[in-house]
Design an enzyme around this catalytic site. Structure first.
Site, PDB file in Angstrom:
ATOM      1  N   ASP A  49       4.008   5.429  -7.623  1.00 35.05           N
ATOM      2  CA  ASP A  49       2.809   5.327  -6.774  1.00 35.05           C
ATOM      3  C   ASP A  49       3.182   5.523  -5.315  1.00 35.05           C
ATOM      4  O   ASP A  49       3.325   4.559  -4.567  1.00 35.05           O
ATOM      5  CB  ASP A  49       2.205   3.931  -7.018  1.00 35.05           C
ATOM      6  N   LEU A  50       3.354   6.786  -4.913  1.00 39.47           N
ATOM      7  CA  LEU A  50       3.763   7.051  -3.524  1.00 39.47           C
ATOM      8  C   LEU A  50       2.616   7.613  -2.690  1.00 39.47           C
ATOM      9  O   LEU A  50       2.790   7.857  -1.484  1.00 39.47           O
ATOM     10  CB  LEU A  50       4.997   7.965  -3.503  1.00 39.47           C
ATOM     11  N   LYS A  51       1.453   7.837  -3.303  1.00 39.00           N
ATOM     12  CA  LYS A  51       0.209   8.168  -2.562  1.00 39.00           C
ATOM     13  C   LYS A  51       0.434   9.206  -1.467  1.00 39.00           C
ATOM     14  O   LYS A  51       0.201   8.932  -0.278  1.00 39.00           O
ATOM     15  CB  LYS A  51      -0.369   6.904  -1.912  1.00 39.00           C
ATOM     16  N   LYS A  78       4.793   0.078 -12.509  1.00 40.27           N
ATOM     17  CA  LYS A  78       4.482   0.854 -11.305  1.00 40.27           C
ATOM     18  C   LYS A  78       5.516   0.590 -10.214  1.00 40.27           C
ATOM     19  O   LYS A  78       5.779  -0.554  -9.869  1.00 40.27           O
ATOM     20  CB  LYS A  78       3.091   0.496 -10.771  1.00 40.27           C
ATOM     21  N   HIS A  89      -0.078  12.047   1.164  1.00 39.52           N
ATOM     22  CA  HIS A  89      -1.247  12.445   1.971  1.00 39.52           C
ATOM     23  C   HIS A  89      -0.726  13.266   3.143  1.00 39.52           C
ATOM     24  O   HIS A  89      -0.302  12.727   4.152  1.00 39.52           O
ATOM     25  CB  HIS A  89      -1.981  11.186   2.458  1.00 39.52           C
ATOM     26  N   ASP A  90      -0.744  14.595   2.977  1.00 38.52           N
ATOM     27  CA  ASP A  90      -0.200  15.483   4.017  1.00 38.52           C
ATOM     28  C   ASP A  90      -0.792  16.871   3.783  1.00 38.52           C
ATOM     29  O   ASP A  90      -1.693  17.023   2.942  1.00 38.52           O
ATOM     30  CB  ASP A  90       1.348  15.487   3.940  1.00 38.52           C
ATOM     31  N   ILE A  91      -0.316  17.865   4.491  1.00 40.02           N
ATOM     32  CA  ILE A  91      -0.851  19.215   4.302  1.00 40.02           C
ATOM     33  C   ILE A  91      -0.416  19.739   2.926  1.00 40.02           C
ATOM     34  O   ILE A  91       0.563  19.258   2.348  1.00 40.02           O
ATOM     35  CB  ILE A  91      -0.413  20.173   5.431  1.00 40.02           C
ATOM     36  N   PRO A  92      -1.161  20.733   2.397  1.00 40.04           N
ATOM     37  CA  PRO A  92      -0.888  21.178   1.023  1.00 40.04           C
ATOM     38  C   PRO A  92       0.560  21.533   0.745  1.00 40.04           C
ATOM     39  O   PRO A  92       1.130  21.091  -0.265  1.00 40.04           O
ATOM     40  CB  PRO A  92      -1.814  22.399   0.865  1.00 40.04           C
ATOM     41  N   GLY A 127      -0.282  -6.617  -9.807  1.00 41.36           N
ATOM     42  CA  GLY A 127       0.987  -6.955  -9.183  1.00 41.36           C
ATOM     43  C   GLY A 127       1.184  -8.448  -9.126  1.00 41.36           C
ATOM     44  O   GLY A 127       1.662  -9.086 -10.069  1.00 41.36           O
ATOM     45  N   ARG A 128       0.772  -9.028  -7.985  1.00 37.60           N
ATOM     46  CA  ARG A 128       1.111 -10.412  -7.681  1.00 37.60           C
ATOM     47  C   ARG A 128       0.608 -11.429  -8.691  1.00 37.60           C
ATOM     48  O   ARG A 128       1.254 -12.467  -8.875  1.00 37.60           O
ATOM     49  CB  ARG A 128       0.630 -10.738  -6.261  1.00 37.60           C
ATOM     50  N   ARG A 186      -7.882  -9.265 -10.442  1.00 39.98           N
ATOM     51  CA  ARG A 186      -7.545 -10.671 -10.243  1.00 39.98           C
ATOM     52  C   ARG A 186      -8.133 -11.504 -11.376  1.00 39.98           C
ATOM     53  O   ARG A 186      -9.352 -11.590 -11.505  1.00 39.98           O
ATOM     54  CB  ARG A 186      -8.126 -11.177  -8.905  1.00 39.98           C
ATOM     55  N   ASP A 197       6.418  -4.652  -7.047  1.00 37.73           N
ATOM     56  CA  ASP A 197       6.462  -4.521  -5.594  1.00 37.73           C
ATOM     57  C   ASP A 197       7.527  -5.431  -5.005  1.00 37.73           C
ATOM     58  O   ASP A 197       7.264  -6.579  -4.639  1.00 37.73           O
ATOM     59  CB  ASP A 197       5.076  -4.819  -4.998  1.00 37.73           C
ATOM     60  N   THR A 235      -8.555  -0.248  -2.536  1.00 35.38           N
ATOM     61  CA  THR A 235      -9.235  -1.494  -2.936  1.00 35.38           C
ATOM     62  C   THR A 235      -9.142  -2.580  -1.856  1.00 35.38           C
ATOM     63  O   THR A 235      -9.843  -3.579  -1.922  1.00 35.38           O
ATOM     64  CB  THR A 235      -8.618  -2.043  -4.237  1.00 35.38           C
TER      65      THR A 235
HETATM   66  O1  C5P Z   1      -0.524  -7.488  -6.118  1.00 32.77           O
HETATM   67  P1  C5P Z   1      -1.686  -6.602  -6.429  1.00 32.77           P
HETATM   68  O2  C5P Z   1      -2.218  -6.768  -7.832  1.00 32.77           O
HETATM   69  O3  C5P Z   1      -2.779  -6.642  -5.374  1.00 32.77           O
HETATM   70  O4  C5P Z   1      -1.036  -5.141  -6.363  1.00 32.77           O
HETATM   71  C1  C5P Z   1      -1.814  -3.973  -6.433  1.00 32.77           C
HETATM   72  C2  C5P Z   1      -0.927  -2.775  -6.428  1.00 32.77           C
HETATM   73  O5  C5P Z   1      -1.723  -1.619  -6.560  1.00 32.77           O
HETATM   74  C3  C5P Z   1      -0.095  -2.584  -5.165  1.00 32.77           C
HETATM   75  O6  C5P Z   1       1.149  -2.055  -5.592  1.00 32.77           O
HETATM   76  C4  C5P Z   1      -0.857  -1.562  -4.363  1.00 32.77           C
HETATM   77  O7  C5P Z   1      -0.004  -0.739  -3.606  1.00 32.77           O
HETATM   78  C5  C5P Z   1      -1.532  -0.751  -5.453  1.00 32.77           C
HETATM   79  N1  C5P Z   1      -2.787  -0.084  -5.090  1.00 32.77           N
HETATM   80  C6  C5P Z   1      -3.877  -0.772  -4.624  1.00 32.77           C
HETATM   81  N2  C5P Z   1      -5.029  -0.101  -4.280  1.00 32.77           N
HETATM   82  C7  C5P Z   1      -5.099   1.218  -4.411  1.00 32.77           C
HETATM   83  C8  C5P Z   1      -4.000   1.907  -4.899  1.00 32.77           C
HETATM   84  C9  C5P Z   1      -2.850   1.225  -5.248  1.00 32.77           C
HETATM   85  O8  C5P Z   1      -3.839  -1.990  -4.538  1.00 32.77           O
HETATM   86  N3  C5P Z   1      -6.225   1.848  -4.147  1.00 32.77           N
END
Ligand code: C5P
Length: 231
Positions: free
Chosen positions: A62-64, A35, A66-69, A210-211, A181, A13, A118
């Site tokens: 991971d572009l998620k 990702k 969310h729009d019409i079909p 990620g972080r 985490r 990210d 999440t």
């Molecule tokens: O830094 P962290 O571990 O929180 O990053 C989580 C990654 O997962 C981010 O890139 C976030 O966009 C993605 N993500 C998420 N929850 C979701 C779907 C994707 O945190 N439900």
């Protein structure tokens, strides 16, 4: 998809191609997937994607959507130029949208659906109008079942929702789990979280991190430690 032998998926990210690429290079030996999400793709686009893909790792784009079909189908058709390992949509887009998405994503690329983010705690979820009496896990389960009905390969879900989703969707349904985490690390904006070990024990196939990795002083060491803690 055969379940990955290395379940770690590192979220790169950053809007910076050079940083994403150097992270990809040092993390390659320790993770199963990279990702790339909105922060990266909106800034770096096609050339940025290709620069990271050149490191040779499977990519979850991971572009998620969310729009019409029709819009989702055409959007995914455009993204299929990359042939990523995984693409995704929001399950809240509904059955017809996910069926249209399925038609666009073929071959080796897996298509999964985000159930409930999440970063949403129970109160946040109920504030969107979902029925408090049914509970969060039941909503996540219903969305996962809808994704399965549409022929998708799996879902993105939170650690606490894993158990219920496995129960209704079976062992072969791919579960990709963010909100990971390691103990003692900052939760940031995530609310429904678990340690890597707990998420694996609950049946997660892929752990999105990620972080906790990219923000560490030594990202390669952080990833290697997390992986070692899983065995
Ligand atoms: O830094 P962290 O571990 O929180 O990053 C989580 C990654 O997962 C981010 O890139 C976030 O966009 C993605 N993500 C998420 N929850 C979701 C779907 C994707 O945190 N439900």
């Amino acid at each position: 998809m055969t379940k990955p032998s290395n379940p770690l998926c590192v979220a790169l990210d950053t809007p910076d191609v050079a940083r994403a690429r150097s992270l990809a290079r040092v993390l390659k030996p320790h993770v199963g997937f990279m990702k790339l999400g909105m922060e990266f793709f909106y800034a770096a686009g096609v050339a940025g994607y290709e620069a990271v893909a050149a490191e040779g790792m499977p990519i979850f784009l991971d572009l998620k959507l969310h729009d019409i079909p029709n819009t989702v189908k055409q959007g995914l058709t455009s993204l299929m130029r990359f042939r990523p390992a995984i693409l995704n949509v929001h399950a809240q887009g509904g059955l017809a949208m996910m069926q249209a998405a399925r038609a666009a994503v073929t071959g080796e690329t897996k298509l999964i659906a985000v159930t409930l983010l999440t970063s949403l705690g129970d109160d946040d979820i109920w504030a969107t109008g979902l029925d408090r009496a049914r509970g969060t896990a039941a909503h996540a389960q219903a969305l996962a079942q809808l994704a399965r009905q549409a022929g998708l390969d799996g879902v993105v879900c939170s650690p606490p929702d894993l158990h219920g989703i496995r129960a209704v969707c079976g062992p072969d349904f791919l579960t990709v789990v963010p909100g990971i985490r390691p103990d003692q690390t900052d939760a940031h904006d995530q609310k429904r979280i678990a340690s890597p070990q707990a998420a694996r024990a609950a049946g997660a196939d892929i752990l999105v991190i990620g972080r906790a990795i990219t923000g560490a002083a030594d990202p390669a060491r952080a990833a290697a430690d997390i992986l070692a803690g899983l065995s």
